[in-house]
Design an enzyme around this catalytic site. Structure first.
Site, PDB file in Angstrom:
ATOM      1  N   ASN A  13       0.805  -1.227   0.000  1.00 30.34           N
ATOM      2  CA  ASN A  13       0.000   0.000   0.000  1.00 30.34           C
ATOM      3  C   ASN A  13       0.840   1.280   0.000  1.00 30.34           C
ATOM      4  O   ASN A  13       0.305   2.381   0.059  1.00 30.34           O
ATOM      5  CB  ASN A  13      -0.966   0.006   1.195  1.00 30.34           C
ATOM      6  N   LYS A  15       3.783   3.994  -1.560  1.00 27.44           N
ATOM      7  CA  LYS A  15       4.179   4.535  -2.866  1.00 27.44           C
ATOM      8  C   LYS A  15       5.509   3.933  -3.307  1.00 27.44           C
ATOM      9  O   LYS A  15       6.387   3.704  -2.493  1.00 27.44           O
ATOM     10  CB  LYS A  15       4.320   6.050  -2.736  1.00 27.44           C
ATOM     11  N   LYS A  17       5.733   1.515  -6.235  1.00 30.07           N
ATOM     12  CA  LYS A  17       5.643   0.276  -7.023  1.00 30.07           C
ATOM     13  C   LYS A  17       5.932   0.543  -8.500  1.00 30.07           C
ATOM     14  O   LYS A  17       6.820  -0.069  -9.089  1.00 30.07           O
ATOM     15  CB  LYS A  17       4.256  -0.357  -6.841  1.00 30.07           C
ATOM     16  N   THR A  18       5.176   1.468  -9.071  1.00 35.79           N
ATOM     17  CA  THR A  18       5.404   1.763 -10.490  1.00 35.79           C
ATOM     18  C   THR A  18       6.780   2.398 -10.688  1.00 35.79           C
ATOM     19  O   THR A  18       7.515   2.020 -11.611  1.00 35.79           O
ATOM     20  CB  THR A  18       4.285   2.686 -11.021  1.00 35.79           C
ATOM     21  N   THR A  19       7.143   3.321  -9.820  1.00 36.55           N
ATOM     22  CA  THR A  19       8.439   3.989 -10.006  1.00 36.55           C
ATOM     23  C   THR A  19       9.605   3.015  -9.822  1.00 36.55           C
ATOM     24  O   THR A  19      10.637   3.167 -10.484  1.00 36.55           O
ATOM     25  CB  THR A  19       8.585   5.209  -9.068  1.00 36.55           C
ATOM     26  N   ARG A  27      17.595   0.993 -15.792  1.00 39.37           N
ATOM     27  CA  ARG A  27      18.843   0.241 -15.677  1.00 39.37           C
ATOM     28  C   ARG A  27      19.043  -0.663 -16.890  1.00 39.37           C
ATOM     29  O   ARG A  27      20.132  -0.724 -17.471  1.00 39.37           O
ATOM     30  CB  ARG A  27      18.761  -0.588 -14.386  1.00 39.37           C
ATOM     31  N   PHE A  69     -10.153   4.132 -13.453  1.00 42.10           N
ATOM     32  CA  PHE A  69     -10.265   3.231 -12.307  1.00 42.10           C
ATOM     33  C   PHE A  69     -11.409   2.252 -12.551  1.00 42.10           C
ATOM     34  O   PHE A  69     -12.550   2.483 -12.196  1.00 42.10           O
ATOM     35  CB  PHE A  69     -10.446   4.029 -11.023  1.00 42.10           C
ATOM     36  N   TRP A  71     -12.529  -0.507 -11.484  1.00 45.36           N
ATOM     37  CA  TRP A  71     -13.418  -1.168 -10.524  1.00 45.36           C
ATOM     38  C   TRP A  71     -14.535  -0.251 -10.024  1.00 45.36           C
ATOM     39  O   TRP A  71     -15.437  -0.685  -9.342  1.00 45.36           O
ATOM     40  CB  TRP A  71     -12.639  -1.759  -9.344  1.00 45.36           C
ATOM     41  N   GLU A 106       0.448  -2.445 -12.835  1.00 43.74           N
ATOM     42  CA  GLU A 106      -0.904  -2.520 -12.228  1.00 43.74           C
ATOM     43  C   GLU A 106      -1.663  -3.783 -12.633  1.00 43.74           C
ATOM     44  O   GLU A 106      -2.895  -3.827 -12.540  1.00 43.74           O
ATOM     45  CB  GLU A 106      -1.766  -1.281 -12.538  1.00 43.74           C
TER      46      GLU A 106
HETATM   47  P1  ATP Z   1       4.273   5.437  -7.835  1.00 43.79           P
HETATM   48  O1  ATP Z   1       3.678   5.491  -9.219  1.00 43.79           O
HETATM   49  O2  ATP Z   1       4.479   6.804  -7.291  1.00 43.79           O
HETATM   50  O3  ATP Z   1       5.457   4.531  -7.741  1.00 43.79           O
HETATM   51  P2  ATP Z   1       2.634   3.322  -6.804  1.00 43.79           P
HETATM   52  O4  ATP Z   1       2.736   2.680  -8.124  1.00 43.79           O
HETATM   53  O5  ATP Z   1       3.261   2.637  -5.648  1.00 43.79           O
HETATM   54  O6  ATP Z   1       3.156   4.825  -6.881  1.00 43.79           O
HETATM   55  P3  ATP Z   1      -0.240   3.217  -7.024  1.00 43.79           P
HETATM   56  O7  ATP Z   1      -0.965   2.352  -6.062  1.00 43.79           O
HETATM   57  O8  ATP Z   1      -0.067   2.761  -8.431  1.00 43.79           O
HETATM   58  O9  ATP Z   1       1.155   3.591  -6.377  1.00 43.79           O
HETATM   59  O10 ATP Z   1      -0.925   4.622  -6.965  1.00 43.79           O
HETATM   60  C1  ATP Z   1      -0.608   5.651  -7.831  1.00 43.79           C
HETATM   61  C2  ATP Z   1      -0.767   7.005  -7.200  1.00 43.79           C
HETATM   62  O11 ATP Z   1      -1.212   6.963  -5.856  1.00 43.79           O
HETATM   63  C3  ATP Z   1       0.553   7.753  -7.160  1.00 43.79           C
HETATM   64  O12 ATP Z   1       0.281   9.053  -7.563  1.00 43.79           O
HETATM   65  C4  ATP Z   1       0.989   7.686  -5.733  1.00 43.79           C
HETATM   66  O13 ATP Z   1       1.731   8.789  -5.262  1.00 43.79           O
HETATM   67  C5  ATP Z   1      -0.284   7.606  -5.000  1.00 43.79           C
HETATM   68  N1  ATP Z   1      -0.046   6.820  -3.801  1.00 43.79           N
HETATM   69  C6  ATP Z   1       0.552   5.635  -3.740  1.00 43.79           C
HETATM   70  N2  ATP Z   1       0.634   5.198  -2.465  1.00 43.79           N
HETATM   71  C7  ATP Z   1       0.065   6.154  -1.713  1.00 43.79           C
HETATM   72  C8  ATP Z   1      -0.157   6.331  -0.306  1.00 43.79           C
HETATM   73  N3  ATP Z   1       0.240   5.398   0.550  1.00 43.79           N
HETATM   74  N4  ATP Z   1      -0.796   7.465   0.099  1.00 43.79           N
HETATM   75  C9  ATP Z   1      -1.193   8.397  -0.777  1.00 43.79           C
HETATM   76  N5  ATP Z   1      -1.011   8.285  -2.117  1.00 43.79           N
HETATM   77  C10 ATP Z   1      -0.388   7.205  -2.573  1.00 43.79           C
HETATM   78 MG    MG Z   2       1.472   2.136  -9.595  1.00 40.24          MG
END
Ligand code: ATP
Ligand code: MG
Length: 174
Positions: A13, A15, A17-19, A27, A69, A71, A106
């Protein structure tokens, strides 16, 4: 020595994952390896990385599938169809074996919301080309996916600037 293609999962949960998956892509691209990103939920790559990706257009292919989104959608059947189409495309990309790394950004939401059958995903991953790295991101990675992965990192939300009222900022969030 031949590459051992890995299955990597970034879940949880927090932040990052995507980054993180983009960091791996960066890399790999630096070695001249070809990377394909398939985005299962539209919008998970932000403006900054979409612009940066243009610098790697000879090595990096990028595909946006589905809608927002899904869902929360009012047209679930249409969303399921888009999800299945995206997954069919991903299967083809994996089987063709033209890339060193395929990122399924995702993807976890699709089985979680029963839009595609998880067993099918697992079977495709188990049979993937031996040298291909597959990176999967998204919350709710299932126990079965975790079991077949080589690398699993769970992002844990400890703090997020959003909780202190800091809005999304250019160059950090998008
Ligand atoms: P990122 O793309 O920044 O790596 P993520 O892939 O881990 O994030 P997702 O679940 O895909 O996160 O959600 C995407 C968006 O939700 C991003 O803009 C991210 O900053 C935001 N987000 C992710 N986790 C959190 C959190 N714990 N609280 C608030 N916002 C979040
Ligand atoms: Mg993501």
């Amino acid at each position: 020595m031949p590459t051992k293609g890995l299955i990597a999962v970034f879940t949880g949960n927090g932040k990052g994952k995507t980054t993180s998956s983009l960091g791996l892509a960066f890399r790999a691209l630096g070695h001249g390896h070809k990377v394909c990103v398939i985005q299962f939920i539209k919008g998970s790559w932000k403006y900054g990385e979409l612009e940066a990706a243009k610098c790697f257009s000879d090595l990096l292919d990028f595909h946006v599938m589905g809608r927002g989104f899904t869902w929360k959608s009012d047209d679930l059947e249409e969303d399921k169809k888009l999800a299945r189409d995206a997954w069919e495309f991903a299967k083809t990309v994996i089987a063709e074996n033209k890339y060193a790394m395929v990122i399924l950004d995702e993807l976890t939401y699709l089985p979680h919301y029963k839009m595609i059958d998880e067993e099918e995903i697992l079977s495709v991953l188990k049979k993937k080309p031996a040298e291909l790295h597959v990176v999967i991101t998204g919350r709710y990675a299932s126990d079965k996916l975790i079991a077949i992965a080589d690398l699993v990192t769970e992002m844990k939300d400890v703090k997020h600037p959003y909780q202190n009222g800091v809005k999304a900022q250019k160059g950090f969030e998008f």
